[in-house]
Design a protein around this motif. Sequence first.
Motif, PDB file in Angstrom:
ATOM      1  N   HIS A 109      25.451  -7.664  43.352  1.00 39.20           N
ATOM      2  CA  HIS A 109      24.980  -7.766  41.977  1.00 39.20           C
ATOM      3  C   HIS A 109      24.574  -6.408  41.427  1.00 39.20           C
ATOM      4  N   HIS A 110      24.008  -5.571  42.270  1.00 40.92           N
ATOM      5  CA  HIS A 110      23.694  -4.217  41.829  1.00 40.92           C
ATOM      6  C   HIS A 110      24.983  -3.477  41.458  1.00 40.92           C
ATOM      7  N   THR A 111      25.997  -3.594  42.290  1.00 47.22           N
ATOM      8  CA  THR A 111      27.265  -2.925  42.008  1.00 47.22           C
ATOM      9  C   THR A 111      27.906  -3.466  40.740  1.00 47.22           C
ATOM     10  N   LEU A 112      27.804  -4.760  40.519  1.00 50.44           N
ATOM     11  CA  LEU A 112      28.307  -5.345  39.273  1.00 50.44           C
ATOM     12  C   LEU A 112      27.605  -4.725  38.074  1.00 50.44           C
ATOM     13  N   GLY A 113      26.294  -4.559  38.175  1.00 50.56           N
ATOM     14  CA  GLY A 113      25.554  -3.924  37.096  1.00 50.56           C
ATOM     15  C   GLY A 113      25.977  -2.477  36.876  1.00 50.56           C
ATOM     16  N   GLN A 114      26.201  -1.741  37.963  1.00 48.81           N
ATOM     17  CA  GLN A 114      26.669  -0.360  37.853  1.00 48.81           C
ATOM     18  C   GLN A 114      28.035  -0.302  37.191  1.00 48.81           C
ATOM     19  N   TYR A 115      28.917  -1.215  37.579  1.00 51.07           N
ATOM     20  CA  TYR A 115      30.249  -1.269  36.962  1.00 51.07           C
ATOM     21  C   TYR A 115      30.132  -1.506  35.462  1.00 51.07           C
ATOM     22  N   LEU A 116      29.346  -2.508  35.072  1.00 48.79           N
ATOM     23  CA  LEU A 116      29.242  -2.846  33.652  1.00 48.79           C
ATOM     24  C   LEU A 116      28.588  -1.728  32.849  1.00 48.79           C
ATOM     25  N   ARG A 117      27.622  -1.029  33.451  1.00 50.94           N
ATOM     26  CA  ARG A 117      26.932   0.042  32.734  1.00 50.94           C
ATOM     27  C   ARG A 117      27.788   1.300  32.596  1.00 50.94           C
ATOM     28  N   TYR A 118      28.511   1.661  33.651  1.00 47.58           N
ATOM     29  CA  TYR A 118      29.197   2.953  33.661  1.00 47.58           C
ATOM     30  C   TYR A 118      30.711   2.872  33.538  1.00 47.58           C
ATOM     31  N   PHE A 119      31.308   1.745  33.871  1.00 42.54           N
ATOM     32  CA  PHE A 119      32.767   1.648  33.890  1.00 42.54           C
ATOM     33  C   PHE A 119      33.282   0.377  33.212  1.00 42.54           C
ATOM     34  N   GLY A 120      32.460  -0.259  32.400  1.00 47.55           N
ATOM     35  CA  GLY A 120      32.790  -1.558  31.835  1.00 47.55           C
ATOM     36  C   GLY A 120      34.157  -1.602  31.163  1.00 47.55           C
ATOM     37  N   GLY A 121      34.949  -2.595  31.512  1.00 49.62           N
ATOM     38  CA  GLY A 121      36.266  -2.781  30.924  1.00 49.62           C
ATOM     39  C   GLY A 121      37.376  -2.006  31.586  1.00 49.62           C
ATOM     40  N   ARG A 122      37.039  -1.100  32.489  1.00 49.03           N
ATOM     41  CA  ARG A 122      38.068  -0.293  33.147  1.00 49.03           C
ATOM     42  C   ARG A 122      38.567  -0.985  34.417  1.00 49.03           C
ATOM     43  N   SER A 123      39.862  -0.939  34.624  1.00 45.54           N
ATOM     44  CA  SER A 123      40.441  -1.523  35.829  1.00 45.54           C
ATOM     45  C   SER A 123      40.152  -0.626  37.022  1.00 45.54           C
ATOM     46  N   ALA A 124      40.066  -1.251  38.187  1.00 43.94           N
ATOM     47  CA  ALA A 124      39.736  -0.516  39.400  1.00 43.94           C
ATOM     48  C   ALA A 124      40.843  -0.626  40.429  1.00 43.94           C
ATOM     49  N   THR A 125      41.015   0.462  41.173  1.00 46.85           N
ATOM     50  CA  THR A 125      41.793   0.427  42.410  1.00 46.85           C
ATOM     51  C   THR A 125      40.776   0.294  43.531  1.00 46.85           C
ATOM     52  N   TYR A 126      41.000  -0.661  44.412  1.00 46.05           N
ATOM     53  CA  TYR A 126      40.005  -0.985  45.437  1.00 46.05           C
ATOM     54  C   TYR A 126      40.476  -0.507  46.798  1.00 46.05           C
ATOM     55  N   ALA A 127      39.631   0.276  47.461  1.00 45.17           N
ATOM     56  CA  ALA A 127      39.919   0.780  48.807  1.00 45.17           C
ATOM     57  C   ALA A 127      38.843   0.279  49.754  1.00 45.17           C
ATOM     58  N   GLU A 128      39.215  -0.048  50.986  1.00 49.53           N
ATOM     59  CA  GLU A 128      38.233  -0.516  51.962  1.00 49.53           C
ATOM     60  C   GLU A 128      38.627  -0.080  53.361  1.00 49.53           C
ATOM     61  N   VAL A 129      37.606   0.269  54.150  1.00 46.29           N
ATOM     62  CA  VAL A 129      37.821   0.784  55.501  1.00 46.29           C
ATOM     63  C   VAL A 129      36.763   0.209  56.429  1.00 46.29           C
ATOM     64  N   ALA A 130      37.181  -0.272  57.577  1.00 53.04           N
ATOM     65  CA  ALA A 130      36.241  -0.697  58.617  1.00 53.04           C
ATOM     66  C   ALA A 130      35.924   0.499  59.505  1.00 53.04           C
ATOM     67  N   GLY A 131      34.667   0.638  59.854  1.00 52.99           N
ATOM     68  CA  GLY A 131      34.263   1.741  60.714  1.00 52.99           C
ATOM     69  C   GLY A 131      34.714   1.534  62.145  1.00 52.99           C
ATOM     70  N   PRO A 132      34.678   2.589  62.952  1.00 49.04           N
ATOM     71  CA  PRO A 132      35.076   2.490  64.362  1.00 49.04           C
ATOM     72  C   PRO A 132      34.056   1.688  65.159  1.00 49.04           C
ATOM     73  N   ALA A 133      34.450   1.291  66.356  1.00 52.59           N
ATOM     74  CA  ALA A 133      33.578   0.470  67.202  1.00 52.59           C
ATOM     75  C   ALA A 133      32.231   1.139  67.452  1.00 52.59           C
ATOM     76  N   ALA A 134      32.216   2.465  67.535  1.00 49.31           N
ATOM     77  CA  ALA A 134      30.969   3.183  67.812  1.00 49.31           C
ATOM     78  C   ALA A 134      29.955   3.048  66.680  1.00 49.31           C
ATOM     79  N   SER A 135      30.400   2.628  65.494  1.00 45.45           N
ATOM     80  CA  SER A 135      29.474   2.482  64.372  1.00 45.45           C
ATOM     81  C   SER A 135      28.717   1.157  64.407  1.00 45.45           C
TER      82      SER A 135
END
Length: 230
Positions: A109-135
């Motif tokens: 919900h915090h991120t949703l608020g940040q999106y609406l405040r600073y990037f509202g209406g803009r499309s996003a490219t989404y990237a995601e990475v899982a950390g290594p086992a040591a993390s």
Amino acid sequence: MGKEFAIEREVVLPATPEEVFAAVTTGTANWMFPTPAPEPGSPLVKNWEPPDRVTIRQDGPDGWFNALDFIIEARDGGTAALRYVHSGIFTDDWDNQYDGASKHTDFYHHTLGQYLRYFGGRSATYAEVAGPAASALPTALESLKKSLGVSAIDETVRLELPGLAPVDAVVDYLNPYFIGLRTPDALHRVFGRNNFGGTVDATAHLFGEDADKEQTEQAWRTFLNGVFAA
């Protein structure tokens, strides 16, 4: 058979109901929540009442389900209140799963608020990475905070990821479980899932015209592997 849960929140967001509804349904920001993007007429969609309400529910075997209910109401000053309920069934380690999902909800919900405040209406490219086992170590997120130079909310740090141009980033969220970094063209999110039996993972919501999902994922992967090298 698992046990049912319900996580309920109400947050005021810096946007109109129409903007909030679009953010959680159009693929712009809906990937923050653990349910596929809803589409009118989809069997997953139980309520579709723009801009006031959308309900998405997935059902599985043996009574399993996962549901999100968004109820949006206009408030003064061009803002909107979002009443949100995430309900379903956890089948293993109920207390730990509930705690993790509840804390993730606040970060989403915090991120949703940040999106609406600073990037509202803009499309996003989404990237995601899982950390290594040591993390997965209990101290992993604290180690990453030190590597990023992060210590306080609202401070500005220099985000230097391998293969990407260095950029100033504002620390928009910080607690023992998550880190939020906002740059002029992105929201970088770090998830300390080591606290919930997982690894430290990273995502990025990229809003620049030259956004590169693969390059960003490789940059975060290389950075995380370096921080948590054996």
